[in-house]
Design an enzyme around this catalytic site. Structure first.
Site, PDB file in Angstrom:
ATOM      1  N   TYR A 105       0.853  -1.190   0.000  1.00 30.20           N
ATOM      2  CA  TYR A 105       0.000   0.000   0.000  1.00 30.20           C
ATOM      3  C   TYR A 105       0.890   1.242   0.000  1.00 30.20           C
ATOM      4  CZ  TYR A 105      -3.172   3.547   1.882  1.00 30.20           C
ATOM      5  OH  TYR A 105      -3.880   4.698   2.107  1.00 30.20           O
ATOM      6  N   ASP A 177       0.183  -8.415   6.122  1.00 29.65           N
ATOM      7  CA  ASP A 177      -1.044  -7.646   5.954  1.00 29.65           C
ATOM      8  C   ASP A 177      -2.042  -8.517   5.187  1.00 29.65           C
ATOM      9  OD1 ASP A 177      -3.078  -5.897   5.098  1.00 29.65           O
ATOM     10  OD2 ASP A 177      -1.728  -4.181   5.099  1.00 29.65           O
ATOM     11  N   LYS A 202     -11.810  -1.914   5.496  1.00 28.43           N
ATOM     12  CA  LYS A 202     -12.122  -2.459   4.177  1.00 28.43           C
ATOM     13  C   LYS A 202     -13.148  -3.602   4.268  1.00 28.43           C
ATOM     14  CE  LYS A 202      -8.989   0.426   2.626  1.00 28.43           C
ATOM     15  NZ  LYS A 202      -8.205   0.808   3.803  1.00 28.43           N
TER      16      LYS A 202
END
Length: 391
Positions: A105, A177, A202
């Site tokens: 990310y 993650d 999310k």
């Protein structure tokens, strides 16, 4: 009228209990005496004192995610990046080296490239799909490896088995993650990872009305370090957000399965369209990590699809305008499909050359598939593609 105390305390007693977890926004909790407070801080009894140190809604949510991930003592914090921060700043020291995947990310990459080095923590990145490349990037002072199971936004699938073996061999912590994949597809702690990270914002919460993160560690000493850092730096989760996220978890499996089925259909549809240069989806045979994905993700492809138009920014602008009804928004996991353009959002802080090396061209999009009728969604994408071709 006789004056009364402002807070006489307590809920009225009853023979029943609430089916839904109550929302408990209290910042402070009263103790019966100094001895009682000492007993609480000493671990003799359980309780709450100040919401920055923990509150009931966060603990309820954390225990639910613990059960999903096979974890113990996970911690809910204020955002996904708060979870990443708790790991990187709560566990690393000046002089350490952290090795990150080269497709993380955007804000995780920024922390590795800009924030940690100024604090005396060295960083580097390598391809987590190539175990030899990861091994070559290790240093004697490497303390931690940070990866995503499926990378954001190019959907490459990490060599989890190889990385777990490498971390054990070198006595290095492996932090994973699991935001894109979720425990529906993989449970990294059970495989052998040391630390687990989620952006609960999310898919877990799933309605674009919550900002939360989650972090868990196998080792009790690591869990204590994460907790102490989060409390000291105020990475506190909102009770209201925790309450909403718990509600979202009730439908998680149903949402995941529906979105995943539509994502597979969308990926196959896009692959046959004029003007689409490539489509990335883990279960497709043309995905570069297809074989690994089949075993690692137990046949799941998840809800994310990435694709690249064969033209640049003009075509990208036209596509977004033409795909009316699909929100152009830098998020994922909502009940509605969202469209993200990494070059102008999540990865805009990277240099053009670095974005190009990752394959993030001006025509590259990441789609978070939601719960719409599949046929209606495909029709909207067709309109966007036609607009892009006419640009």
């Amino acid at each position: 009228m006789k004056p009364t105390l402002i807070r006489p305390g307590g809920l009225p007693p009853g023979a029943q209990h609430a089916v839904v977890t109550p929302l408990m926004p209290s910042v402070v909790y009263a103790a019966d005496s100094p001895d009682a407070l000492d007993a609480q801080y000493g671990g003799v009894v359980e309780g709450y004192t100040y919401a920055r140190e923990g509150h009931p809604n966060a603990d309820v949510l954390a225990r639910r995610i613990d059960a999903m991930e096979g974890a113990t003592g996970g911690l809910v914090v204020g955002s996904g990046m708060a979870a990443v921060t708790a790991v990187l700043l709560g566990l690393l020291e000046s002089g350490d080296h952290v090795l990150g995947g080269d497709q993380l990310y955007g804000r995780s990459l920024r922390m590795l490239k800009e924030d940690l080095p100024r604090l005396g923590i060295a960083t580097s990145q390598a391809d987590p799909t190539d175990i030899d490349a990861m091994r070559a990037a290790l240093r004697p002072e490497t303390t931690l490896i940070l990866i995503e199971v499926v990378s954001n936004p190019t959907l490459r699938v990490a060599d989890m088995n190889g990385l777990i073996e490498l971390a054990r061999e070198k006595n290095i912590l492996l932090a994973v993650d699991n935001t894109f994949t979720t425990p529906r597809a993989i449970r990294p702690l059970e495989m052998g990872a040391d630390i687990l990270i989620h952006s609960v914002t999310k898919l877990m919460a799933g309605h674009s009305d919550v900002t939360l993160g989650y972090v868990a560690a196998k080792d009790e000493a690591l869990r204590r370090k994460l907790y102490d850092f989060a409390v000291t730096t105020g990475l506190t989760a909102s009770p209201f957000d925790c309450w909403l996220a718990e509600r979202g978890l009730m439908s998680f499996d149903l949402r995941f399965d529906r979105a995943e089925a539509t994502a597979q259909r969308l990926a196959d549809h896009l692959a046959g369209q004029a003007g689409v240069k490539r489509v990335l989806y883990p279960t497709r045979v043309d995905h570069p990590d297809h074989a690994r994905a089949q075993g690692l993700l137990q046949g799941h492809g998840c809800n994310m699809v990435s694709f690249e138009l064969d033209r640049g920014r003009d075509a990208a602008n036209a596509f977004v305008k033409g795909a009316d009804g699909v929100a152009f928004a830098p998020t994922l996991g909502d009940v509605g499909t969202t469209l993200s353009h990494p070059a102008s959002s999540s990865h805009r802080s990277l240099t053009p050359a670095l974005r190009a090396s990752l394959g993030l061209t001006e025509g590259f999009f990441r789609v978070s598939v939601g719960l719409e009728d599949p046929a209606a969604l495909l029709a909207v994408f067709d309109k966007g593609l036609e607009a892009a071709r006419q640009a």
